[in-house]
Design a protein around this motif. Structure first.
Motif, PDB file in Angstrom:
ATOM      1  N   GLY A  96       1.139  -0.514  -0.314  1.00 38.73           N
ATOM      2  CA  GLY A  96      -0.378  -0.527   0.249  1.00 38.73           C
ATOM      3  C   GLY A  96       0.725   1.351   0.104  1.00 38.73           C
ATOM      4  N   ASP A  97       1.791   1.057   0.180  1.00 36.71           N
ATOM      5  CA  ASP A  97       2.804   1.973   0.059  1.00 36.71           C
ATOM      6  C   ASP A  97       3.945   2.798  -0.506  1.00 36.71           C
ATOM      7  N   SER A  98       4.226   3.330  -0.880  1.00 40.75           N
ATOM      8  CA  SER A  98       4.688   3.716  -2.145  1.00 40.75           C
ATOM      9  C   SER A  98       6.178   3.778  -2.342  1.00 40.75           C
ATOM     10  N   ALA A  99       6.834   2.938  -3.351  1.00 37.00           N
ATOM     11  CA  ALA A  99       8.508   2.652  -3.604  1.00 37.00           C
ATOM     12  C   ALA A  99       8.781   3.846  -4.934  1.00 37.00           C
ATOM     13  N   VAL A 100      10.814   3.715  -4.230  1.00 41.17           N
ATOM     14  CA  VAL A 100      10.986   4.539  -5.978  1.00 41.17           C
ATOM     15  C   VAL A 100      12.212   4.253  -5.827  1.00 41.17           C
ATOM     16  N   ILE A 101      12.570   3.606  -6.398  1.00 35.61           N
ATOM     17  CA  ILE A 101      14.483   3.376  -7.816  1.00 35.61           C
ATOM     18  C   ILE A 101      14.917   4.399  -8.255  1.00 35.61           C
ATOM     19  N   LYS A 102      15.961   4.451  -8.285  1.00 35.42           N
ATOM     20  CA  LYS A 102      16.288   5.677  -8.692  1.00 35.42           C
ATOM     21  C   LYS A 102      17.919   5.226  -9.382  1.00 35.42           C
ATOM     22  N   CYS A 103      17.829   6.178 -10.770  1.00 38.41           N
ATOM     23  CA  CYS A 103      19.740   5.671 -11.542  1.00 38.41           C
ATOM     24  C   CYS A 103      19.962   6.825 -11.771  1.00 38.41           C
ATOM     25  N   THR A 104      20.937   6.696 -12.498  1.00 34.53           N
ATOM     26  CA  THR A 104      21.710   7.989 -12.908  1.00 34.53           C
ATOM     27  C   THR A 104      22.530   6.751 -13.945  1.00 34.53           C
ATOM     28  N   TYR A 105      23.105   8.226 -14.505  1.00 40.48           N
ATOM     29  CA  TYR A 105      23.995   7.940 -15.755  1.00 40.48           C
ATOM     30  C   TYR A 105      25.140   9.026 -16.124  1.00 40.48           C
ATOM     31  N   SER A 106      25.598   8.535 -17.207  1.00 42.10           N
ATOM     32  CA  SER A 106      26.897   9.787 -17.106  1.00 42.10           C
ATOM     33  C   SER A 106      27.496  10.412 -18.214  1.00 42.10           C
ATOM     34  N   ASP A 107      26.141   9.488 -19.376  1.00 40.12           N
ATOM     35  CA  ASP A 107      26.397   9.804 -20.935  1.00 40.12           C
ATOM     36  C   ASP A 107      25.744  10.781 -20.461  1.00 40.12           C
ATOM     37  N   SER A 108      25.347  11.629 -21.263  1.00 37.94           N
ATOM     38  CA  SER A 108      24.591  13.403 -21.351  1.00 37.94           C
ATOM     39  C   SER A 108      24.454  13.029 -22.751  1.00 37.94           C
ATOM     40  N   ALA A 109      24.432  12.678 -23.482  1.00 34.25           N
ATOM     41  CA  ALA A 109      24.041  12.162 -25.031  1.00 34.25           C
ATOM     42  C   ALA A 109      22.985  11.174 -25.057  1.00 34.25           C
ATOM     43  N   SER A 110      22.496  10.531 -23.501  1.00 31.21           N
ATOM     44  CA  SER A 110      22.147   9.258 -23.290  1.00 31.21           C
ATOM     45  C   SER A 110      20.340  10.169 -23.397  1.00 31.21           C
ATOM     46  N   ASN A 111      19.303   9.007 -24.803  1.00 30.05           N
ATOM     47  CA  ASN A 111      18.103   9.235 -24.673  1.00 30.05           C
ATOM     48  C   ASN A 111      16.976   8.950 -24.896  1.00 30.05           C
ATOM     49  N   TYR A 112      16.962   7.948 -24.162  1.00 33.75           N
ATOM     50  CA  TYR A 112      15.822   6.950 -23.883  1.00 33.75           C
ATOM     51  C   TYR A 112      16.206   5.677 -22.700  1.00 33.75           C
ATOM     52  N   PHE A 113      15.597   5.976 -21.895  1.00 30.38           N
ATOM     53  CA  PHE A 113      15.541   5.236 -20.508  1.00 30.38           C
ATOM     54  C   PHE A 113      14.250   4.128 -19.887  1.00 30.38           C
ATOM     55  N   PRO A 114      14.444   2.515 -20.434  1.00 34.31           N
ATOM     56  CA  PRO A 114      13.283   2.345 -19.691  1.00 34.31           C
ATOM     57  C   PRO A 114      13.810   1.806 -18.531  1.00 34.31           C
ATOM     58  N   TRP A 115      12.308   0.807 -18.433  1.00 35.53           N
ATOM     59  CA  TRP A 115      12.949  -0.082 -17.062  1.00 35.53           C
ATOM     60  C   TRP A 115      12.277  -1.656 -17.110  1.00 35.53           C
ATOM     61  N   TYR A 116      12.912  -2.601 -17.105  1.00 33.16           N
ATOM     62  CA  TYR A 116      12.398  -4.056 -16.955  1.00 33.16           C
ATOM     63  C   TYR A 116      12.120  -4.278 -15.521  1.00 33.16           C
ATOM     64  N   LYS A 117      11.416  -5.166 -15.165  1.00 32.70           N
ATOM     65  CA  LYS A 117      11.162  -5.974 -14.219  1.00 32.70           C
ATOM     66  C   LYS A 117      10.992  -7.325 -14.316  1.00 32.70           C
ATOM     67  N   GLN A 118      11.819  -8.086 -13.525  1.00 35.01           N
ATOM     68  CA  GLN A 118      12.645  -9.405 -13.414  1.00 35.01           C
ATOM     69  C   GLN A 118      11.658 -10.381 -11.882  1.00 35.01           C
ATOM     70  N   GLU A 119       9.973 -10.691 -12.208  1.00 34.88           N
ATOM     71  CA  GLU A 119       9.550 -11.187 -11.309  1.00 34.88           C
ATOM     72  C   GLU A 119      10.047 -12.680 -10.969  1.00 34.88           C
ATOM     73  N   LEU A 120      10.217 -13.081  -9.963  1.00 36.09           N
ATOM     74  CA  LEU A 120      11.363 -14.410  -9.933  1.00 36.09           C
ATOM     75  C   LEU A 120      11.298 -15.853 -10.175  1.00 36.09           C
ATOM     76  N   GLY A 121      11.813 -16.562 -10.948  1.00 39.69           N
ATOM     77  CA  GLY A 121      12.350 -17.646 -11.531  1.00 39.69           C
ATOM     78  C   GLY A 121      12.132 -17.277 -13.488  1.00 39.69           C
ATOM     79  N   LYS A 122      11.370 -15.507 -13.102  1.00 39.65           N
ATOM     80  CA  LYS A 122      11.014 -15.559 -14.814  1.00 39.65           C
ATOM     81  C   LYS A 122      11.784 -14.817 -15.776  1.00 39.65           C
ATOM     82  N   ARG A 123      11.975 -14.371 -17.034  1.00 37.20           N
ATOM     83  CA  ARG A 123      12.709 -13.193 -17.669  1.00 37.20           C
ATOM     84  C   ARG A 123      12.135 -11.938 -17.591  1.00 37.20           C
ATOM     85  N   PRO A 124      13.525 -10.810 -17.580  1.00 31.99           N
ATOM     86  CA  PRO A 124      12.468  -9.671 -17.120  1.00 31.99           C
ATOM     87  C   PRO A 124      11.770  -9.127 -18.356  1.00 31.99           C
ATOM     88  N   GLN A 125      11.136  -7.844 -17.961  1.00 27.97           N
ATOM     89  CA  GLN A 125       9.998  -7.834 -19.023  1.00 27.97           C
ATOM     90  C   GLN A 125       9.880  -6.069 -19.135  1.00 27.97           C
TER      91      GLN A 125
END
Lengths: 114, 116
Positions: free
Chosen positions: A16-45
């Motif tokens: 019921g509470d909120s979760a926050v995950i943070k990422c930093t990157y070093s290349d200022s030219a990066s222009n696309y940022f996806p997030w993948y979720k991997q449940e236990l024993g399953k493939r990332p999606q």
């Protein structure tokens, strides 16, 4: 080369509470940022992604924010549910002499406590 | 439409042996990338192929190699196996190279390699 740092490595949140995950990157030219979720024993999606020309994107209970100046982006999950328990990976496009590639963070293991 | 297929699902080898893993991408996908996943290390990039050409390579020793065939199927080979090579090896396919914005990766279930 590009470096994508992800924090925290583990996160436990009451259901019921909120979760926050943070990422930093070093290349200022990066222009696309996806997030993948991997449940236990399953493939990332892919669960959500954001382009650099957008500051925030929402999809029901999940949202991603991007701060290009600070070179960081975050995943926000509201009203967490047991099925949100998984490992989450952020990623950023990195540039390598015309052969752009996707660089992943080290992952965050999110546990939702009932 | 069949998903990404990886074979074998599990593999047990001993030190010094070599191993070949296979990845069949989704029909029509021309890009295949490989990742090593170990607890605490996330998804470490191995290499990426597009239309039979290696576009990018990660920071792994030369014992790790790969190739892609004309039908887009890809193989990964590890020679002279070491204990530290024990990991889940995932491949992912996509229509265009993974570094293309908005390009979604479709992962296989992986091959769990155990080196004894």
């Amino acid at each position: 080369g590009e470096n994508v740092e992800q924090h925290p490595s583990t996160l436990s949140v009451q259901e019921g509470d909120s979760a926050v995950i943070k990422c930093t990157y070093s290349d200022s030219a990066s222009n696309y940022f996806p997030w993948y979720k991997q449940e236990l024993g399953k493939r990332p999606q892919l669960i959500i992604d954001i382009r650099s020309n957008v500051g925030e994107k929402k999809d029901q209970r999940i949202a991603v924010t991007l701060n290009k100046t600070a070179k960081h982006f975050s995943l926000h999950i509201t009203e967490t549910q047991p099925e949100d328990s998984a490992v989450y990976f952020c990623a950023a496009i990195t540039f390598n002499f015309g052969n752009e590639k996707l660089t992943f963070g080290t992952g965050t293991r999110l546990t939702i406590i009932p | 439409k069949a998903g990404v297929t990886q074979t074998p699902r599990y593999l047990i080898k001993t030190r010094g042996q070599q191993v070949t893993l296979s990845c069949s991408p989704i029909s029509g996908h021309r890009s295949v990338s490989w990742y090593q996943q170990t607890p605490g290390q996330g998804l470490q990039f191995l290499f990426e192929y597009f239309s039979e050409t290696q576009r990018n390579k990660g920071n792994f020793p030369g014992r790790f190699s790969g190739r892609q065939f004309s039908n887009s199927r890809s193989e990964m080979n590890v020679s002279t196996l070491e204990l530290g090579d024990s990991a889940l090896y995932l491949c992912a396919s996509s229509l265009r190279p993974p570094g293309t914005a908005n390009e979604k990766l479709f992962f296989g279930s992986g091959t769990q390699l155990s080196v004894l």
